[in-house]
Design an enzyme around this catalytic site. Structure first.
Site, PDB file in Angstrom:
ATOM      1  N   ASP A  42     -19.760  39.168  67.466  1.00  0.00           N
ATOM      2  CA  ASP A  42     -20.876  38.455  66.829  1.00  0.00           C
ATOM      3  C   ASP A  42     -20.616  36.954  66.984  1.00  0.00           C
ATOM      4  O   ASP A  42     -19.771  36.392  66.286  1.00  0.00           O
ATOM      5  CB  ASP A  42     -20.971  38.809  65.340  1.00  0.00           C
ATOM      6  CG  ASP A  42     -21.417  40.242  65.081  1.00  0.00           C
ATOM      7  OD1 ASP A  42     -21.088  41.139  65.894  1.00  0.00           O
ATOM      8  OD2 ASP A  42     -22.070  40.469  64.045  1.00  0.00           O
ATOM      9  N   LYS A  93     -29.147  38.002  65.810  1.00  0.00           N
ATOM     10  CA  LYS A  93     -28.732  38.207  64.424  1.00  0.00           C
ATOM     11  C   LYS A  93     -29.150  37.002  63.591  1.00  0.00           C
ATOM     12  O   LYS A  93     -29.015  35.857  64.037  1.00  0.00           O
ATOM     13  CB  LYS A  93     -27.219  38.406  64.400  1.00  0.00           C
ATOM     14  CG  LYS A  93     -26.578  38.489  63.028  1.00  0.00           C
ATOM     15  CD  LYS A  93     -25.078  38.730  63.186  1.00  0.00           C
ATOM     16  CE  LYS A  93     -24.321  38.556  61.888  1.00  0.00           C
ATOM     17  NZ  LYS A  93     -22.862  38.736  62.058  1.00  0.00           N
ATOM     18  N   LYS A 149     -30.205  42.201  64.164  1.00  0.00           N
ATOM     19  CA  LYS A 149     -29.313  42.425  63.024  1.00  0.00           C
ATOM     20  C   LYS A 149     -29.685  41.445  61.920  1.00  0.00           C
ATOM     21  O   LYS A 149     -29.765  40.241  62.154  1.00  0.00           O
ATOM     22  CB  LYS A 149     -27.855  42.257  63.431  1.00  0.00           C
ATOM     23  CG  LYS A 149     -26.875  42.387  62.258  1.00  0.00           C
ATOM     24  CD  LYS A 149     -25.434  42.286  62.721  1.00  0.00           C
ATOM     25  CE  LYS A 149     -24.468  42.228  61.543  1.00  0.00           C
ATOM     26  NZ  LYS A 149     -23.046  42.150  61.973  1.00  0.00           N
TER      27      LYS A 149
END
Length: 229
Positions: free
Chosen positions: A95, A158, A188
């Site tokens: 991430d 995300k 996300k």
């Protein structure tokens, strides 16, 4: 026909059970893994210094690590090296945080190059999620960075680190992100997702993964998940 709300077990399978506090200890991470396996979450998400992480034998629990966290103000070379190191230490997913200032200036080619550098360092099958810090961006900027991330080979966009003062995920941002990237890239939602109701709302808006630190409380539906990521 109304789509049924996901069950707590289905929500759990969308959760990256997360511990990114700077004061976290190895014992805290070990407890996180045990809890994730018990709750049936998709993965655990930890700082790269906490790797490697031992998952229970026979478990399908995956391990994610952050990169360029939380500011995104690292050079692309540093992010790429951090991501590659995390994968060598057992991370299945990365991430990464973009340079939010570049996004605010409309320098989407720079964002694309930043993501591409990390993608090159951790090619498939490693999953790459790109944190855009959506609460700090306007709609035009969200669209621009999502397109840049998708073009650079991201698997997910995300919403948030959960550490930015502007805030975390919103249904509006998730919906806009999902509409922008289409089915080829997933979304996300992370940052401030603390209740089962919020989790279901984010999934209805288009999120297929959730970043949650208080997963037990969220899945119990008691609304008592802790503040923060």
């Amino acid at each position: 026909m109304t789509t049924p709300s996901p069950t707590p077990a289905e929500v759990a399978r969308a959760i990256d059970h997360t511990l990114l506090k700077p004061e976290a200890t190895r014992a805290d991470v070990e407890a996180l893994v045990v809890e994730a396996a018990e709750l049936g979450t998709y993965s655990v998400c930890v700082s790269p210094s906490m790797l490697p992480v031992a998952v229970p034998a026979g478990s399908d629990l995956l391990v994610a690590a952050v990169c360029g966290f939380p500011s995104g103000k690292h050079t692309s070379a540093v992010k790429a090296a951090e991501a590659a190191g995390a994968v060598r230490e057992g991370a299945d997913e990365i991430d990464m945080v973009i340079d939010v200032g570049a996004a605010r200036e409309g320098r989407y080619d720079d964002v694309r190059a930043d993501v591409a550098a990390v993608r090159a360092a951790v090619p498939a099958p490693t999953v790459l999620k790109v944190i855009i810090e959506s609460a700090a961006l306007d709609d035009e900027q969200i669209v621009g960075v999502c397109r840049a991330a998708a073009a650079a080979g991201a698997d997910f966009v995300k919403t948030s680190t959960g550490f930015h003062p502007a805030g975390g995920a919103s249904e509006h941002a998730v919906r806009l992100m999902a509409e922008t990237v289409g089915p080829a890239v997933q979304v996300k939602a992370s940052g401030g997702v603390r209740t089962l109701e919020q989790a279901r709302a984010m999934m209805a808006a288009g999120a297929s993964r959730l970043g949650v630190s208080g997963s037990r409380q969220l899945l119990a539906g008691d609304g008592a998940a802790p503040s923060g990521y």
